[in-house]
Design an enzyme around this catalytic site. Sequence first.
Site, PDB file in Angstrom:
ATOM      1  CE  LYS A   1       1.418  -4.862   6.087  1.00 31.24           C
ATOM      2  NZ  LYS A   1       1.521  -3.688   5.216  1.00 31.24           N
TER       3      LYS A   1
ATOM      4  CB  SER B   1      -0.920  -0.011   1.219  1.00 36.11           C
ATOM      5  OG  SER B   1      -1.747  -1.158   1.209  1.00 36.11           O
ATOM      6  CG  ASN B   2       3.068   2.608   3.322  1.00 37.02           C
ATOM      7  OD1 ASN B   2       2.856   3.754   3.695  1.00 37.02           O
ATOM      8  ND2 ASN B   2       2.681   1.544   4.018  1.00 37.02           N
TER       9      ASN B   2
END
Length: 312
Positions: free
Chosen positions: A175, A49-50
């Site tokens: 995760k 996502s980052n």
Amino acid sequence: MAPPCPPRGIYAPVVAFFFEDETLDIESLKTHVTRLAEAGVAGLVIQGSNGEAPHLLHSERKEVISTAAAILKEKGKPGSVIIAGCGAQSTRETIQLTQEAQEAGADYALVLSPSYWVGAMQPTTIQKFFTDVAAVSPIPILLYNFPAVTGGIDLDSDLIANLASANPNKIVGCKLTCGNIGKLHRVAHDKRITTPFAAFAGKSEFFLHGLVAGSHGLIGAAVNFVPKVHVKLLELYDAGNLAAAQELQTQLSETDWVLVRSGVSGLKAALEKYFKYGSGRSRRPLNPVQSSVFSGEKDVVLQQIVDLEKSL
């Protein structure tokens, strides 16, 4: 050859850097990955996502993976690995991304649930999606549970355990950015999973809590900012020094809160302010963030942990 599942340890979900015209800033990426590798992380997550995966073309994804893999091989510790984000809205494209990630140098794939047609994503559909991807992917996959970016879809512990047990050596970890420590504990100790399986905490704010629950380590945004501090906390926990680990966790929780509230662009703005590379630029529609946002109490929190990072 990569081990059956990612090694236990600290993983940075690497941010993507852009120039003002939104083209990739590869030199800042190289500087960043070098700092992470030299800090002793177990590996990198590219296009999580980052890493702004939805904003990148396939060719750009491959370029970022190959660049990071080359630097990690040169600067990282032996056994360091690359986990590549490969989520897409169709099974077909997801499989294509796993193939391209493997060609670019990735060892594992991190895969989100499809979420465009949220109403159609019933547990049986989601289970078939991950099973179909795992069957064809040239690299093992990790399940990525992040309800905030998948329309509220939340993989429960039974679904995760069932997928892992039914796809041994193909689905090798997860995760959990959902923050459910009970789920993490159940998955980490589920007797249905009989092959190596890495259950990672997904945020620095519950890093220590995840270790106590039996996590395999951490994949957290703040690792981009202070990787050595995270490595140190893991060392303290493994040495049995829980009091010192708790003290460090308090600092990380405060740091994570400041960074999370500034968003993906803010994390990069913090890197610019405190480590002098990159900028708070993302691809539109994400707005840029200026490093000046970190002032007052925010600056006190971040400067304190930056000083600690530079002392390690």
